[in-house]
Structure formats: structure tokens, C-alpha cells
Design a protein around this motif. Sequence first.
Motif, PDB file in Angstrom:
ATOM      1  N   ASP A 259       0.624  -0.954   0.070  1.00  0.00           N
ATOM      2  CA  ASP A 259       0.016   0.309   0.194  1.00  0.00           C
ATOM      3  C   ASP A 259       0.851   0.958   0.019  1.00  0.00           C
ATOM      4  O   ASP A 259       2.465   1.353   0.452  1.00  0.00           O
ATOM      5  N   TRP A 260       0.262   2.081  -0.670  1.00  0.00           N
ATOM      6  CA  TRP A 260       1.239   3.918  -0.512  1.00  0.00           C
ATOM      7  C   TRP A 260       0.157   4.664  -0.357  1.00  0.00           C
ATOM      8  O   TRP A 260      -0.368   4.656  -0.735  1.00  0.00           O
ATOM      9  N   ILE A 261       0.790   6.036   0.437  1.00  0.00           N
ATOM     10  CA  ILE A 261       0.198   7.223  -0.284  1.00  0.00           C
ATOM     11  C   ILE A 261       1.259   8.283  -0.168  1.00  0.00           C
ATOM     12  O   ILE A 261       2.528   8.559  -0.342  1.00  0.00           O
ATOM     13  N   ALA A 262       0.434   9.715  -1.049  1.00  0.00           N
ATOM     14  CA  ALA A 262       1.490  10.203  -1.637  1.00  0.00           C
ATOM     15  C   ALA A 262       1.576  11.482  -1.375  1.00  0.00           C
ATOM     16  O   ALA A 262      -0.522  11.174  -1.517  1.00  0.00           O
ATOM     17  N   PHE A 263       1.939  12.332  -0.498  1.00  0.00           N
ATOM     18  CA  PHE A 263       1.175  13.898  -0.530  1.00  0.00           C
ATOM     19  C   PHE A 263       2.441  14.780  -0.745  1.00  0.00           C
ATOM     20  O   PHE A 263       3.870  14.276  -1.130  1.00  0.00           O
ATOM     21  N   GLY A 264       1.324  16.071  -1.812  1.00  0.00           N
ATOM     22  CA  GLY A 264       2.386  17.180  -2.761  1.00  0.00           C
ATOM     23  C   GLY A 264       1.470  17.943  -2.439  1.00  0.00           C
ATOM     24  O   GLY A 264       0.464  17.842  -2.713  1.00  0.00           O
ATOM     25  N   GLU A 265       2.062  18.841  -3.930  1.00  0.00           N
ATOM     26  CA  GLU A 265       1.533  20.115  -4.251  1.00  0.00           C
ATOM     27  C   GLU A 265       1.108  19.768  -5.285  1.00  0.00           C
ATOM     28  O   GLU A 265       1.102  19.057  -5.834  1.00  0.00           O
ATOM     29  N   VAL A 266      -0.810  20.603  -5.796  1.00  0.00           N
ATOM     30  CA  VAL A 266      -1.089  19.703  -6.882  1.00  0.00           C
ATOM     31  C   VAL A 266      -1.231  21.178  -7.790  1.00  0.00           C
ATOM     32  O   VAL A 266      -1.554  21.862  -6.667  1.00  0.00           O
ATOM     33  N   GLY A 267      -1.568  20.965  -8.642  1.00  0.00           N
ATOM     34  CA  GLY A 267      -1.886  22.300  -9.510  1.00  0.00           C
ATOM     35  C   GLY A 267      -3.494  22.571  -9.019  1.00  0.00           C
ATOM     36  O   GLY A 267      -4.050  22.330  -8.464  1.00  0.00           O
ATOM     37  N   ASP A 268      -3.826  23.767  -8.730  1.00  0.00           N
ATOM     38  CA  ASP A 268      -4.962  24.279  -9.468  1.00  0.00           C
ATOM     39  C   ASP A 268      -5.110  25.376 -10.125  1.00  0.00           C
ATOM     40  O   ASP A 268      -5.341  25.785 -10.857  1.00  0.00           O
ATOM     41  N   GLU A 269      -7.332  24.921 -10.637  1.00  0.00           N
ATOM     42  CA  GLU A 269      -7.831  25.902 -12.217  1.00  0.00           C
ATOM     43  C   GLU A 269      -7.787  27.264 -12.155  1.00  0.00           C
ATOM     44  O   GLU A 269      -7.363  28.121 -13.310  1.00  0.00           O
ATOM     45  N   ASP A 270      -7.261  28.019 -10.539  1.00  0.00           N
ATOM     46  CA  ASP A 270      -6.802  29.540 -10.373  1.00  0.00           C
ATOM     47  C   ASP A 270      -5.367  29.690 -10.947  1.00  0.00           C
ATOM     48  O   ASP A 270      -4.811  30.991 -10.365  1.00  0.00           O
ATOM     49  N   ASP A 271      -4.109  28.724 -11.052  1.00  0.00           N
ATOM     50  CA  ASP A 271      -2.901  28.941 -11.110  1.00  0.00           C
ATOM     51  C   ASP A 271      -2.765  29.794 -11.967  1.00  0.00           C
ATOM     52  O   ASP A 271      -3.444  29.535 -12.702  1.00  0.00           O
ATOM     53  N   TRP A 272      -2.113  30.648 -11.617  1.00  0.00           N
ATOM     54  CA  TRP A 272      -1.337  31.380 -13.683  1.00  0.00           C
ATOM     55  C   TRP A 272      -0.499  31.251 -13.601  1.00  0.00           C
ATOM     56  O   TRP A 272       0.470  30.561 -13.271  1.00  0.00           O
ATOM     57  N   ASP A 273      -0.374  30.621 -15.163  1.00  0.00           N
ATOM     58  CA  ASP A 273       0.754  30.248 -15.670  1.00  0.00           C
ATOM     59  C   ASP A 273       1.701  31.213 -16.204  1.00  0.00           C
ATOM     60  O   ASP A 273       1.140  31.904 -17.504  1.00  0.00           O
ATOM     61  N   VAL A 274       2.852  31.839 -16.300  1.00  0.00           N
ATOM     62  CA  VAL A 274       3.320  33.867 -16.613  1.00  0.00           C
ATOM     63  C   VAL A 274       4.746  32.399 -17.210  1.00  0.00           C
ATOM     64  O   VAL A 274       4.813  32.082 -16.708  1.00  0.00           O
ATOM     65  N   PRO A 275       5.086  32.885 -18.058  1.00  0.00           N
ATOM     66  CA  PRO A 275       6.118  32.460 -18.362  1.00  0.00           C
ATOM     67  C   PRO A 275       7.136  33.105 -18.916  1.00  0.00           C
ATOM     68  O   PRO A 275       7.192  34.798 -17.639  1.00  0.00           O
TER      69      PRO A 275
END
Length: 108
Positions: free
Chosen positions: A92-108
Motif C-alpha cells: 500500500d502507498w500514499i503520496a502527499f504533495g503540491e497539486v495545481g489549481d484551476e486558479d493558478d497562473w501560468d506566467v512565462p
Amino acid sequence: MGIDSGSKVLFSDFVTDGAMWTGEGDREIRMLIPFSEKFVTAPAVMVGMSMWDIDAETNSRIDISSDNVTPENFEIVFHTWGDTKVARIRADWIAFGEVGDEDDWDVP
């Protein structure tokens, strides 16, 4: 923060007379596990055994861990050595981490 988890039978070597059941010495199995959704960065992953079937006539030598963790996937690593005979393992495994959000900005 996101969480993903799962359960996976790594092998059933007693059915096929595989190396974990019939072999001796250093033996290792790696299984690639994809995450259900991509993390932003590589998450923290914890792995544990939820079922083990081991021969009672030999010593029980077992090491289980995660390796090569990326935002998309990781490997479960199962290792044994000596005369240990392992019929079957479920991890069995579990992963915890940062995920994206629809409100995140993608600034080049």
C-alpha cells in the motif's frame, strides 16, 4: 496539497516458481506506479506492506521502499536476500504533495 494512494500486488511467485520463491541471494523487484493526477513537484511517498506470504522455514528478510519519485509516478522497490522465500507481497502507498489549481497562473 493533494493526496493519492493505492494498493498493488507486487508478485505471486509461488504460482510461477519465480525467483522470490525459489531463488537465493539478493533479489529485487521494481514496479512503476503512476499517480492518478500529476503533482506540481515530486511528492513525499510512503510505502508499506499490507500483506505478506513468506515461508516459515527460512529467515524473513524484507526491505520495501519508494524510489525515482517524479510528479507523474514512482517505483515501489521490494528487496530480499539470503535464503528468504517470499511467495507473495501486496504493498500500500500514499503520496502527499503540491497539486495545481484551476486558479493558478501560468506566467512565462
